[in-house]
Write a protein that holds these residues in place. Structure first.
Motif, mmCIF file in Angstrom:
data_model
loop_
_atom_site.group_PDB
_atom_site.id
_atom_site.type_symbol
_atom_site.label_atom_id
_atom_site.label_comp_id
_atom_site.label_asym_id
_atom_site.label_seq_id
_atom_site.Cartn_x
_atom_site.Cartn_y
_atom_site.Cartn_z
ATOM 1 N N LYS A 146 37.331 41.276 45.456
ATOM 2 C CA LYS A 146 38.259 41.780 44.440
ATOM 3 C C LYS A 146 38.996 40.631 43.756
ATOM 4 O O LYS A 146 39.299 40.698 42.565
ATOM 5 C CB LYS A 146 39.246 42.760 45.074
ATOM 6 C CG LYS A 146 38.636 44.113 45.398
ATOM 7 C CD LYS A 146 39.705 45.150 45.652
ATOM 8 C CE LYS A 146 39.090 46.535 45.799
ATOM 9 N NZ LYS A 146 40.110 47.593 45.967
ATOM 10 N N GLU A 152 36.630 39.228 41.164
ATOM 11 C CA GLU A 152 36.573 40.089 39.985
ATOM 12 C C GLU A 152 37.840 39.946 39.142
ATOM 13 O O GLU A 152 37.783 39.900 37.905
ATOM 14 C CB GLU A 152 36.394 41.543 40.414
ATOM 15 C CG GLU A 152 35.046 41.818 41.082
ATOM 16 C CD GLU A 152 34.970 43.207 41.689
ATOM 17 O OE1 GLU A 152 36.040 43.876 41.786
ATOM 18 O OE2 GLU A 152 33.857 43.636 42.078
ATOM 19 N N LEU A 153 38.974 39.864 39.803
ATOM 20 C CA LEU A 153 40.246 39.690 39.105
ATOM 21 C C LEU A 153 40.258 38.378 38.334
ATOM 22 O O LEU A 153 40.675 38.328 37.166
ATOM 23 C CB LEU A 153 41.399 39.711 40.105
ATOM 24 C CG LEU A 153 42.784 39.341 39.559
ATOM 25 C CD1 LEU A 153 43.256 40.380 38.548
ATOM 26 C CD2 LEU A 153 43.792 39.186 40.699
ATOM 27 N N ARG A 154 39.791 37.317 38.972
ATOM 28 C CA ARG A 154 39.778 35.991 38.348
ATOM 29 C C ARG A 154 38.953 35.997 37.052
ATOM 30 O O ARG A 154 39.333 35.388 36.054
ATOM 31 C CB ARG A 154 39.231 34.978 39.359
ATOM 32 C CG ARG A 154 39.434 33.536 38.951
ATOM 33 C CD ARG A 154 38.933 32.590 40.019
ATOM 34 N NE ARG A 154 39.815 32.557 41.176
ATOM 35 C CZ ARG A 154 39.471 32.948 42.392
ATOM 36 N NH1 ARG A 154 38.263 33.423 42.632
ATOM 37 N NH2 ARG A 154 40.333 32.860 43.391
ATOM 38 N N TYR A 210 49.605 34.244 43.178
ATOM 39 C CA TYR A 210 49.780 35.515 42.469
ATOM 40 C C TYR A 210 51.105 35.504 41.701
ATOM 41 O O TYR A 210 51.179 35.935 40.545
ATOM 42 C CB TYR A 210 49.774 36.680 43.461
ATOM 43 C CG TYR A 210 48.438 37.348 43.659
ATOM 44 C CD1 TYR A 210 48.139 38.540 43.007
ATOM 45 C CD2 TYR A 210 47.469 36.800 44.506
ATOM 46 C CE1 TYR A 210 46.917 39.173 43.196
ATOM 47 C CE2 TYR A 210 46.250 37.421 44.704
ATOM 48 C CZ TYR A 210 45.974 38.608 44.049
ATOM 49 O OH TYR A 210 44.752 39.233 44.233
ATOM 50 N N LEU A 229 46.258 45.093 37.026
ATOM 51 C CA LEU A 229 45.044 44.495 37.572
ATOM 52 C C LEU A 229 45.356 43.690 38.834
ATOM 53 O O LEU A 229 44.628 43.765 39.831
ATOM 54 C CB LEU A 229 44.389 43.584 36.529
ATOM 55 C CG LEU A 229 43.748 44.251 35.309
ATOM 56 C CD1 LEU A 229 43.144 43.193 34.397
ATOM 57 C CD2 LEU A 229 42.677 45.254 35.732
ATOM 58 N N LEU A 230 46.434 42.924 38.773
ATOM 59 C CA LEU A 230 46.838 42.141 39.941
ATOM 60 C C LEU A 230 47.176 43.069 41.107
ATOM 61 O O LEU A 230 46.767 42.819 42.247
ATOM 62 C CB LEU A 230 48.043 41.264 39.605
ATOM 63 C CG LEU A 230 47.737 39.816 39.201
ATOM 64 C CD1 LEU A 230 47.144 39.776 37.792
ATOM 65 C CD2 LEU A 230 48.987 38.958 39.262
ATOM 66 N N SER A 267 44.130 44.623 42.752
ATOM 67 C CA SER A 267 43.254 43.698 43.476
ATOM 68 C C SER A 267 43.707 43.488 44.918
ATOM 69 O O SER A 267 42.967 42.964 45.743
ATOM 70 C CB SER A 267 43.217 42.341 42.759
ATOM 71 O OG SER A 267 44.435 41.638 42.937
#
Length: 261
Positions: free
Chosen positions: A169, A172-174, A195, A214-215, A218
């Protein structure tokens, strides 16, 4: 939650009325560092019933001219020194927590508005103000002390734990953050401070709320556990719910354990 007859009756604070309570008495150093604490049962006598809006408005105009309407909302004089002191302390606690890598999402609270027939009329968003932040810091501090006490002296404690994010995750976030020009630490599982840094860099961005979500998505959900695994997002080694705004049953279990200690 506790039933309304308890939460709004027997257990609610009322001005100039004695109430049973369970105290976390904390000594904090000038720089906001925790020095010592102790728990004990007590009687408390509230001096006034204040609202978040009232206190936040007063804090915001302390050094400014106020109109008559704002003056009417001024907290009682006997309460003002305590509020000022607690607010100054809360700012130090918050700064110290942020320096330790604590992640802080500024997400508006959803408030349900009912009509006279007790039917939902609308749902509005309410932003956190400085009075909310003041109370939040005091609650966090008490919860840290409770977690530490259970960790040291109880075999039956319940902790609020938050595990590190899943590496997939995070990857994907990155990728998505990169599309918006933001970078997250390249480590497989970033420190919470990473974060917090990217969250701070988003301030004012037109897609700030979306990126914050989104953060948040994740990361794993916080949960209760009998084994203390720390709290990733808050950056605390020990944490539990000694006090919480929705009066969780877990609070009562923690109180029983602390009384047993």
């Amino acid at each position: 939650m506790l039933p309304e007859v308890l939460s709004n009756g027997l257990c609610s604070l009322k001005p100039e009325v004695n109430r049973n309570c369970f105290v976390c008495d904390i000594t904090v150093k000038e720089n906001g560092a925790l020095e010592e604490y102790r728990f004990y049962p007590a009687l408390m006598r509230s001096k006034a019933r204040l609202t978040y809006t009232q206190v936040a408005g007063w804090l915001g105009v302390l050094d400014q001219a106020t109109d008559s309407e704002q003056r009417a909302e001024t907290p009682p004089a006997a309460c003002q020194p305590s509020i000022k002191l607690l607010y100054a302390l809360s700012m130090k606690l918050r700064q110290r927590r942020q320096q330790g890598g604590s992640i802080e999402f500024e997400v508006p609270e959803s408030v349900v508005v009912f009509n006279d027939q007790r039917k939902i009329e609308t749902v509005i968003a309410r932003d956190r103000n400085n009075a909310h932040r003041l109370i939040e810091e005091m609650m966090l501090l008490a919860n840290i002390c409770a977690g530490d006490e259970l960790e040291q002296h109880s075999d039956h404690g319940v902790f609020r734990v938050h595990e590190t994010p899943d590496p997939l995750k995070v990857q994907e976030l990155r990728q998505v953050l990169g599309l918006f020009g933001f970078q997250l630490s390249k480590s497989e599982v970033p420190e919470s401070s990473a974060y917090a840094e990217v969250l701070a860099s988003m301030a004012g961005h037109e897609q700030e709320r979306f990126l914050q979500s989104l953060l948040l998505r994740s990361m794993k959900q916080a949960r209760y556990a009998v084994d203390n695994e720390g709290h990733y997002a808050l950056g605390f080694a020990s944490y539990t719910h000694f006090t919480s705004p929705i009066r969780r049953y877990t609070d009562l279990h923690v109180h029983r354990e602390l009384r047993a200690i």
